[in-house]
Design a protein around this motif. Structure first.
Motif, PDB file in Angstrom:
ATOM      1  N   ASP A 118      -6.374 -13.221 -25.801  1.00 19.14           N
ATOM      2  CA  ASP A 118      -6.651 -11.955 -26.482  1.00 19.14           C
ATOM      3  C   ASP A 118      -5.365 -11.288 -26.956  1.00 19.14           C
ATOM      4  O   ASP A 118      -5.302 -10.744 -28.065  1.00 19.14           O
ATOM      5  CB  ASP A 118      -7.414 -11.005 -25.553  1.00 19.14           C
ATOM      6  CG  ASP A 118      -8.840 -11.467 -25.292  1.00 19.14           C
ATOM      7  OD1 ASP A 118      -9.361 -12.242 -26.128  1.00 19.14           O
ATOM      8  OD2 ASP A 118      -9.424 -11.071 -24.271  1.00 19.14           O
ATOM      9  N   GLN A 119      -4.328 -11.319 -26.122  1.00 20.94           N
ATOM     10  CA  GLN A 119      -3.043 -10.749 -26.526  1.00 20.94           C
ATOM     11  C   GLN A 119      -2.492 -11.467 -27.749  1.00 20.94           C
ATOM     12  O   GLN A 119      -2.034 -10.829 -28.709  1.00 20.94           O
ATOM     13  CB  GLN A 119      -2.035 -10.854 -25.375  1.00 20.94           C
ATOM     14  CG  GLN A 119      -2.254  -9.882 -24.232  1.00 20.94           C
ATOM     15  CD  GLN A 119      -1.230 -10.090 -23.143  1.00 20.94           C
ATOM     16  OE1 GLN A 119      -1.465 -10.812 -22.175  1.00 20.94           O
ATOM     17  NE2 GLN A 119      -0.078  -9.477 -23.303  1.00 20.94           N
ATOM     18  N   ASN A 121      -4.112 -13.154 -29.958  1.00 20.72           N
ATOM     19  CA  ASN A 121      -4.940 -12.901 -31.129  1.00 20.72           C
ATOM     20  C   ASN A 121      -4.542 -11.602 -31.816  1.00 20.72           C
ATOM     21  O   ASN A 121      -4.490 -11.523 -33.048  1.00 20.72           O
ATOM     22  CB  ASN A 121      -6.416 -12.839 -30.734  1.00 20.72           C
ATOM     23  CG  ASN A 121      -7.000 -14.215 -30.474  1.00 20.72           C
ATOM     24  OD1 ASN A 121      -6.614 -15.188 -31.112  1.00 20.72           O
ATOM     25  ND2 ASN A 121      -7.924 -14.303 -29.538  1.00 20.72           N
ATOM     26  N   VAL A 122      -4.245 -10.570 -31.028  1.00 24.02           N
ATOM     27  CA  VAL A 122      -3.813  -9.293 -31.606  1.00 24.02           C
ATOM     28  C   VAL A 122      -2.444  -9.440 -32.249  1.00 24.02           C
ATOM     29  O   VAL A 122      -2.176  -8.902 -33.337  1.00 24.02           O
ATOM     30  CB  VAL A 122      -3.801  -8.183 -30.532  1.00 24.02           C
ATOM     31  CG1 VAL A 122      -3.214  -6.889 -31.098  1.00 24.02           C
ATOM     32  CG2 VAL A 122      -5.211  -7.926 -30.013  1.00 24.02           C
ATOM     33  N   GLN A 204      -7.614  -3.556 -38.977  1.00 27.39           N
ATOM     34  CA  GLN A 204      -7.903  -4.328 -37.770  1.00 27.39           C
ATOM     35  C   GLN A 204      -7.105  -3.813 -36.573  1.00 27.39           C
ATOM     36  O   GLN A 204      -7.623  -3.776 -35.448  1.00 27.39           O
ATOM     37  CB  GLN A 204      -7.583  -5.805 -38.016  1.00 27.39           C
ATOM     38  CG  GLN A 204      -8.406  -6.436 -39.125  1.00 27.39           C
ATOM     39  CD  GLN A 204      -9.893  -6.306 -38.895  1.00 27.39           C
ATOM     40  OE1 GLN A 204     -10.395  -6.605 -37.804  1.00 27.39           O
ATOM     41  NE2 GLN A 204     -10.607  -5.874 -39.916  1.00 27.39           N
ATOM     42  N   VAL A 205      -5.870  -3.424 -36.807  1.00 27.70           N
ATOM     43  CA  VAL A 205      -5.053  -2.856 -35.730  1.00 27.70           C
ATOM     44  C   VAL A 205      -5.670  -1.550 -35.243  1.00 27.70           C
ATOM     45  O   VAL A 205      -5.729  -1.276 -34.033  1.00 27.70           O
ATOM     46  CB  VAL A 205      -3.607  -2.631 -36.214  1.00 27.70           C
ATOM     47  CG1 VAL A 205      -2.825  -1.775 -35.221  1.00 27.70           C
ATOM     48  CG2 VAL A 205      -2.906  -3.969 -36.408  1.00 27.70           C
ATOM     49  N   THR A 207      -8.778  -0.731 -35.293  1.00 30.75           N
ATOM     50  CA  THR A 207      -9.967  -1.077 -34.511  1.00 30.75           C
ATOM     51  C   THR A 207      -9.588  -1.492 -33.094  1.00 30.75           C
ATOM     52  O   THR A 207     -10.249  -1.111 -32.114  1.00 30.75           O
ATOM     53  CB  THR A 207     -10.738  -2.218 -35.198  1.00 30.75           C
ATOM     54  OG1 THR A 207     -11.121  -1.794 -36.513  1.00 30.75           O
ATOM     55  CG2 THR A 207     -11.973  -2.589 -34.407  1.00 30.75           C
ATOM     56  N   HIS A 208      -8.506  -2.274 -32.968  1.00 30.75           N
ATOM     57  CA  HIS A 208      -8.036  -2.680 -31.645  1.00 30.75           C
ATOM     58  C   HIS A 208      -7.641  -1.476 -30.808  1.00 30.75           C
ATOM     59  O   HIS A 208      -7.994  -1.377 -29.622  1.00 30.75           O
ATOM     60  CB  HIS A 208      -6.850  -3.637 -31.788  1.00 30.75           C
ATOM     61  CG  HIS A 208      -6.129  -3.884 -30.507  1.00 30.75           C
ATOM     62  ND1 HIS A 208      -4.791  -3.592 -30.328  1.00 30.75           N
ATOM     63  CD2 HIS A 208      -6.553  -4.385 -29.313  1.00 30.75           C
ATOM     64  CE1 HIS A 208      -4.432  -3.910 -29.096  1.00 30.75           C
ATOM     65  NE2 HIS A 208      -5.479  -4.390 -28.467  1.00 30.75           N
ATOM     66  N   HIS A 211     -10.665   0.588 -29.415  1.00 28.23           N
ATOM     67  CA  HIS A 211     -11.487   0.007 -28.356  1.00 28.23           C
ATOM     68  C   HIS A 211     -10.678  -0.383 -27.119  1.00 28.23           C
ATOM     69  O   HIS A 211     -11.208  -1.060 -26.232  1.00 28.23           O
ATOM     70  CB  HIS A 211     -12.228  -1.219 -28.889  1.00 28.23           C
ATOM     71  CG  HIS A 211     -13.244  -0.899 -29.936  1.00 28.23           C
ATOM     72  ND1 HIS A 211     -12.960  -0.884 -31.287  1.00 28.23           N
ATOM     73  CD2 HIS A 211     -14.557  -0.561 -29.839  1.00 28.23           C
ATOM     74  CE1 HIS A 211     -14.033  -0.579 -31.975  1.00 28.23           C
ATOM     75  NE2 HIS A 211     -15.021  -0.376 -31.126  1.00 28.23           N
ATOM     76  N   ASP A 212      -9.426   0.033 -27.030  1.00 23.18           N
ATOM     77  CA  ASP A 212      -8.590  -0.287 -25.867  1.00 23.18           C
ATOM     78  C   ASP A 212      -8.219   1.003 -25.151  1.00 23.18           C
ATOM     79  O   ASP A 212      -7.608   1.896 -25.743  1.00 23.18           O
ATOM     80  CB  ASP A 212      -7.331  -1.035 -26.314  1.00 23.18           C
ATOM     81  CG  ASP A 212      -6.568  -1.627 -25.142  1.00 23.18           C
ATOM     82  OD1 ASP A 212      -5.963  -0.847 -24.379  1.00 23.18           O
ATOM     83  OD2 ASP A 212      -6.561  -2.864 -24.998  1.00 23.18           O
ATOM     84  N   SER A 230      -0.599  -0.756 -30.566  1.00 23.87           N
ATOM     85  CA  SER A 230      -1.231  -2.071 -30.521  1.00 23.87           C
ATOM     86  C   SER A 230      -0.230  -3.162 -30.161  1.00 23.87           C
ATOM     87  O   SER A 230      -0.512  -4.039 -29.333  1.00 23.87           O
ATOM     88  CB  SER A 230      -1.882  -2.364 -31.877  1.00 23.87           C
ATOM     89  OG  SER A 230      -2.443  -3.651 -31.897  1.00 23.87           O
ATOM     90  N   ALA A 234      -0.376  -5.403 -26.662  1.00 25.93           N
ATOM     91  CA  ALA A 234      -0.550  -6.845 -26.804  1.00 25.93           C
ATOM     92  C   ALA A 234       0.670  -7.623 -26.316  1.00 25.93           C
ATOM     93  O   ALA A 234       0.533  -8.722 -25.779  1.00 25.93           O
ATOM     94  CB  ALA A 234      -0.840  -7.193 -28.256  1.00 25.93           C
TER      95      ALA A 234
END
Length: 363
Positions: A118-119, A121-122, A204-205, A207-208, A211-212, A230, A234
């Motif tokens: 996951d890290q 991917n970000v 996209q950043v 959005t990350h 939700h974190d 972000s 990550a």
């Protein structure tokens, strides 16, 4: 074969070198393995400590070997290099694997945490965005330079470029012919395409960050935006791997170099070690915080204003970036929330002395 307790791995694209020792530090295995047979070879081994340099694909292989039951440790290349026989004058894969194995056995060696999928991917978003920005900057400079050759001088700045490029391109007073105008127009279309790619990455950043939960807490820090938040979450992963905020700041390269000896402390420029991208974002955030500090009345902003008056703009930027790094560590490692008026009390101070802190960073 004697029981292997520790293995040093020198990663490569196709042929991977391994160097294993037993509990008595005797060499048990030293061989080259193809990438296809690498997982199978480790699947047939009893779980042991596996050390690798923190390089390309290291996190991927770290997760794979961890799933097989092995204990994986990643070492920064500059920390493993001193253990290579022959030093910087002699280098090959076998010596590198042996040096990694030797470095992993040192009791005070520092290791790099294996990143999760996951890290990574970000971080793909951040790397792609950074590449798009570099490509756009190069293309804008190229287009600007080509127009200069025909007497069309555009103001500095990408916003000014966007506002005046089409007008300059369509100016009939220049000596541009049809083919040249078409080529520059295609370059302009590519700039617009890169703008759309960067905007998509930004979305996209965002959005990350939304939700974190850790990212939401970090967003409260003055001068820290979604990109920095972000990238920090990550990149760092588990901030508790750092003993304190100063160690985290030293890892980012925002502390001064030392050339101390004989009890006399000599501090130089900042080390600029660690993650260049994350450190750059921190300095950009520090620039924003310093610029707007005079409009706020909280304790941190008053400190920034007073510091700037005393040491100047650039040193204040370094100090604020360093403080932001420590604040980020406290938020991520302790779960605290940002308070710009926070005042340290004796009960909250760490017992380590200044000298001990310097020793921690240099060890």
């Amino acid at each position: 074969m004697d029981e292997i307790t520790r293995i040093g791995v020198d990663l490569a694209k196709n042929i991977i070198q391994v160097h294993g020792v037993d509990s008595m530090e005797r060499v048990v295995v030293r061989k080259a393995i193809s990438r296809q047979k690498f997982p199978e070879w480790f699947a047939n081994l009893e779980p042991c400590l596996v050390a690798m340099e923190a390089c390309s694909a290291a996190h991927y292989w770290g997760r794979k070997l961890h799933a097989l039951g092995h204990k994986v440790r990643l070492i920064a290349p500059q920390l493993a290099a001193p253990y290579r026989k022959g030093g910087k004058h002699v280098k090959n894969d076998r010596l590198d694997a042996e040096a990694i194995c030797e470095a992993a056995g040192r009791p005070h060696m520092r290791f790099v945490a294996v990143k999760t999928a996951d890290q990574q991917n970000v971080l793909v978003l951040h790397r792609m965005r950074d590449g798009f920005v570099e490509e756009r900057t190069a293309l804008v400079n190229r287009l600007r330079g080509e127009l200069v050759e025909f007497g069309a001088f555009l103001p500095q700045g990408i916003d000014a470029f966007r506002a005046h490029f089409v007008e300059a391109l369509e100016d009939g007073a220049t000596e541009l012919n049809g083919v040249a105008r078409t080529a520059l127009a295609r370059g302009w279309e590519h700039v617009q395409a890169l703008d759309r790619q960067i905007a998509w990455c930004d979305a996209q950043v965002a959005t990350h960050v939304k939700h974190d939960s850790n990212a939401q807490r970090v967003m409260a820090v003055i001068g820290i935006g979604p990109l920095t938040v972000s990238a920090t979450v990550a990149t760092v992963g588990d901030a508790r791997l750092f003993k304190n905020g100063r160690q985290f700041a030293a890892w980012l390269g925002t502390v001064p170099k030392q050339a101390s000896s004989g009890g006399k402390t000599r501090l130089g420029r900042i080390t600029k070690q660690g993650n260049t991208y994350l450190r750059t974002l921190l300095f950009q955030g520090a620039r924003s915080a310093v610029t707007s500090a005079h409009r706020r009345t909280d304790r941190l902003s008053r400190w920034i204003v007073q510091l700037q008056a005393r040491v100047g703009w650039y040193r204040t930027l370094v100090a604020v970036a360093n403080k932001h790094a420590r604040i980020l560590w406290a938020i991520l490692a302790k779960g605290e929330r940002f308070d710009p008026s926070y005042v340290s009390t004796p009960s909250t101070l760490r017992p380590a002395t200044v000298g001990q802190q310097h020793e921690q960073v240099n060890s």
